[in-house]
Design a protein around this motif. Structure first.
Motif, PDB file in Angstrom:
ATOM      1  N   UNK A 230     -23.294  62.163  80.498  1.00 18.69           N
ATOM      2  CA  UNK A 230     -23.050  61.618  79.217  1.00 18.69           C
ATOM      3  C   UNK A 230     -24.604  61.143  78.643  1.00 18.69           C
ATOM      4  N   UNK A 231     -24.831  61.792  77.370  1.00 17.69           N
ATOM      5  CA  UNK A 231     -25.898  60.999  76.639  1.00 17.69           C
ATOM      6  C   UNK A 231     -27.237  61.388  77.223  1.00 17.69           C
ATOM      7  N   UNK A 232     -27.495  62.599  78.026  1.00 20.48           N
ATOM      8  CA  UNK A 232     -28.506  63.019  78.902  1.00 20.48           C
ATOM      9  C   UNK A 232     -28.988  64.570  78.347  1.00 20.48           C
ATOM     10  N   UNK A 233     -30.177  64.764  78.162  1.00 17.72           N
ATOM     11  CA  UNK A 233     -30.686  66.183  77.908  1.00 17.72           C
ATOM     12  C   UNK A 233     -30.835  67.140  78.983  1.00 17.72           C
ATOM     13  N   UNK A 234     -32.032  67.835  78.895  1.00 15.00           N
ATOM     14  CA  UNK A 234     -32.329  69.030  79.705  1.00 15.00           C
ATOM     15  C   UNK A 234     -32.915  68.494  80.983  1.00 15.00           C
ATOM     16  N   UNK A 235     -33.315  67.338  81.393  1.00 17.20           N
ATOM     17  CA  UNK A 235     -33.925  67.029  82.438  1.00 17.20           C
ATOM     18  C   UNK A 235     -33.461  65.667  83.032  1.00 17.20           C
ATOM     19  N   UNK A 236     -32.155  65.728  83.532  1.00 18.46           N
ATOM     20  CA  UNK A 236     -31.594  64.612  84.203  1.00 18.46           C
ATOM     21  C   UNK A 236     -32.452  63.880  85.204  1.00 18.46           C
ATOM     22  N   UNK A 237     -33.233  64.646  85.952  1.00 16.03           N
ATOM     23  CA  UNK A 237     -34.128  63.995  87.054  1.00 16.03           C
ATOM     24  C   UNK A 237     -34.835  63.103  86.436  1.00 16.03           C
ATOM     25  N   UNK A 238     -35.415  63.444  85.377  1.00 15.41           N
ATOM     26  CA  UNK A 238     -36.563  62.552  84.788  1.00 15.41           C
ATOM     27  C   UNK A 238     -35.759  61.506  83.936  1.00 15.41           C
ATOM     28  N   UNK A 239     -34.563  61.733  83.061  1.00 15.92           N
ATOM     29  CA  UNK A 239     -34.140  60.756  82.051  1.00 15.92           C
ATOM     30  C   UNK A 239     -33.398  59.618  83.006  1.00 15.92           C
ATOM     31  N   UNK A 240     -32.591  60.101  83.973  1.00 23.12           N
ATOM     32  CA  UNK A 240     -31.527  59.234  84.743  1.00 23.12           C
ATOM     33  C   UNK A 240     -31.839  59.404  86.273  1.00 23.12           C
ATOM     34  N   UNK A 241     -33.093  59.188  86.662  1.00 23.27           N
ATOM     35  CA  UNK A 241     -33.231  59.594  88.140  1.00 23.27           C
ATOM     36  C   UNK A 241     -32.291  59.124  89.376  1.00 23.27           C
ATOM     37  N   UNK A 242     -32.031  57.670  88.892  1.00 25.54           N
ATOM     38  CA  UNK A 242     -31.172  57.021  89.816  1.00 25.54           C
ATOM     39  C   UNK A 242     -29.838  57.783  89.993  1.00 25.54           C
ATOM     40  N   UNK A 243     -29.269  58.120  88.823  1.00 24.84           N
ATOM     41  CA  UNK A 243     -28.090  58.900  89.049  1.00 24.84           C
ATOM     42  C   UNK A 243     -28.207  60.291  89.657  1.00 24.84           C
ATOM     43  N   UNK A 244     -29.274  61.180  89.451  1.00 23.64           N
ATOM     44  CA  UNK A 244     -29.355  62.268  90.106  1.00 23.64           C
ATOM     45  C   UNK A 244     -29.588  62.044  91.531  1.00 23.64           C
ATOM     46  N   UNK A 245     -30.505  60.942  91.802  1.00 22.77           N
ATOM     47  CA  UNK A 245     -30.838  60.802  93.152  1.00 22.77           C
ATOM     48  C   UNK A 245     -29.450  60.481  93.974  1.00 22.77           C
ATOM     49  N   UNK A 246     -28.713  59.604  93.532  1.00 26.49           N
ATOM     50  CA  UNK A 246     -27.550  59.208  94.297  1.00 26.49           C
ATOM     51  C   UNK A 246     -26.801  60.333  94.450  1.00 26.49           C
ATOM     52  N   UNK A 247     -26.522  61.121  93.385  1.00 28.59           N
ATOM     53  CA  UNK A 247     -25.376  62.165  93.587  1.00 28.59           C
ATOM     54  C   UNK A 247     -25.893  63.268  94.610  1.00 28.59           C
ATOM     55  N   UNK A 248     -27.337  63.851  94.251  1.00 24.87           N
ATOM     56  CA  UNK A 248     -27.864  64.736  95.265  1.00 24.87           C
ATOM     57  C   UNK A 248     -27.968  64.099  96.649  1.00 24.87           C
ATOM     58  N   UNK A 249     -28.405  63.046  96.983  1.00 28.11           N
ATOM     59  CA  UNK A 249     -28.351  62.521  98.377  1.00 28.11           C
ATOM     60  C   UNK A 249     -26.888  62.247  98.659  1.00 28.11           C
ATOM     61  N   UNK A 250     -25.837  61.933  98.108  1.00 26.16           N
ATOM     62  CA  UNK A 250     -24.517  62.085  98.621  1.00 26.16           C
ATOM     63  C   UNK A 250     -24.144  63.305  99.025  1.00 26.16           C
ATOM     64  N   UNK A 251     -24.334  64.328  98.229  1.00 23.26           N
ATOM     65  CA  UNK A 251     -23.778  65.762  98.175  1.00 23.26           C
ATOM     66  C   UNK A 251     -24.901  66.168  99.500  1.00 23.26           C
ATOM     67  N   UNK A 252     -25.888  66.205  99.790  1.00 20.54           N
ATOM     68  CA  UNK A 252     -26.532  66.552 100.912  1.00 20.54           C
ATOM     69  C   UNK A 252     -26.070  65.817 102.105  1.00 20.54           C
ATOM     70  N   UNK A 253     -26.061  64.431 102.167  1.00 17.93           N
ATOM     71  CA  UNK A 253     -25.650  63.595 103.307  1.00 17.93           C
ATOM     72  C   UNK A 253     -24.167  64.156 103.623  1.00 17.93           C
ATOM     73  N   UNK A 254     -23.219  64.567 102.778  1.00 17.15           N
ATOM     74  CA  UNK A 254     -22.066  64.893 103.256  1.00 17.15           C
ATOM     75  C   UNK A 254     -21.973  66.111 103.951  1.00 17.15           C
ATOM     76  N   UNK A 255     -22.980  67.278 103.726  1.00 16.71           N
ATOM     77  CA  UNK A 255     -23.124  68.338 104.303  1.00 16.71           C
ATOM     78  C   UNK A 255     -23.773  68.227 105.733  1.00 16.71           C
ATOM     79  N   UNK A 256     -24.846  67.342 105.807  1.00  9.30           N
ATOM     80  CA  UNK A 256     -25.427  67.066 107.253  1.00  9.30           C
ATOM     81  C   UNK A 256     -24.501  66.452 108.253  1.00  9.30           C
ATOM     82  N   UNK A 257     -23.586  65.652 107.594  1.00  8.94           N
ATOM     83  CA  UNK A 257     -22.536  64.895 108.543  1.00  8.94           C
ATOM     84  C   UNK A 257     -21.536  65.852 109.227  1.00  8.94           C
ATOM     85  N   UNK A 258     -21.290  66.966 108.418  1.00  6.82           N
ATOM     86  CA  UNK A 258     -20.325  67.870 108.868  1.00  6.82           C
ATOM     87  C   UNK A 258     -20.664  68.569 110.497  1.00  6.82           C
TER      88      UNK A 258
END
Length: 258
Positions: A230-258
């Motif tokens: 919510x309330x974020x435009x076209x560049x989330x990785x710049x506007x809310x980097x902490x949210x994108x890092x957390x989600x992308x990190x958990x997504x990748x880590x869940x795959x690498x643990x499989x």
């Protein structure tokens, strides 16, 4: 990180490749229509550290420190062609286990590459990508072109792209504003995306509606997750980097643990 120029099928591309980690995937970052390696700032290295993966960033032809485009004229399928260039670059660097992260045009290229070269792409993260042309996208490009003509945007962009700036901007704006591009659509490739997908989009994206994310996750064949911020435009990785890092990190880590 020291970068170098790599020639791939006649294209001289600037790359930065950190591959000190043995037997770990490589995160590959694809920038947007006005972007380059430098404009990612420290986001790629931070995500790489968070998931303990190697990191490759590169400037697409005509951007950043890569060599210029031969012309600003583009075919409708230019992003399909760029997916082939990405594959050639992965082959050149002997990367066979890639996790792609692309923003805007780069996100679209990620989807196409994942559909065409699934054998070397473990997962795909698409941030604010497009699968078809919308009126809001066309208006967003019109606004950007107006800003280029009336503000100091050319000066700001030239810090990163040098004397390639005008050619690059024309290449982007002319194809997206052309009547022949209005029917461009890559929904037909989505069924061939079998690797896990994370699609990230800002709810206030000025270049696309949420139809982009909803229609994509419904049509891919692999597992798909979405993050609408919510309330974020076209560049989330710049506007809310902490949210994108957390989600992308958990997504990748869940795959690498499989």
């Amino acid at each position: 990180m020291k970068g170098r120029i790599i020639e791939v099928k006649g294209q001289k591309l600037y790359t930065e490749y950190d591959h000190a980690l043995k037997n770990r995937p490589t995160l590959v970052f694809l920038h947007d229509s006005l972007g380059c390696t430098q404009l990612w700032r420290n986001f790629p290295s931070e995500l790489g550290k968070a998931v303990q993966c190697n990191v490759l960033t590169y400037d697409r032809l005509g951007y950043g420190k890569s060599f210029p485009m031969p012309t600003h004229e583009r075919e409708n399928h230019y992003m399909e062609t760029e997916a082939d260039v990405l594959n050639d670059l992965l082959n050149e660097l002997e990367i066979n286990d890639a996790i792609l992260f692309g923003h805007s045009d780069g996100g679209t290229i990620v989807l196409i590459a994942a559909s065409k070269y699934p054998e070397k792409i473990r997962a795909a993260i698409c941030e604010a990508g497009h699968i078809f042309v919308e009126e809001v996208t066309v208006q967003g490009v019109k606004n950007a072109w107006e800003s280029y003509k009336t503000t100091n945007l050319p000066e700001r962009l030239s810090k990163y792209h040098g004397d390639k700036t005008e050619l690059m901007v024309k290449a982007w704006t002319e194809i997206w504003l052309s009547s022949r591009f209005r029917n461009w659509n890559i929904e037909y490739v989505l069924k061939n995306v079998t690797s896990p997908l994370l699609f990230i989009q800002g709810e206030a994206d000025e270049y696309g509606t949420l139809d982009q994310i909803e229609k994509t996750v419904k049509q891919v064949s692999g597992t798909a997750e979405k993050l609408i911020i919510p309330n974020v435009g076209h560049t989330p990785h710049k506007e809310v980097p902490e949210i994108v890092l957390e989600k992308a990190g958990s997504f990748i880590n869940s795959l690498l643990k499989e």
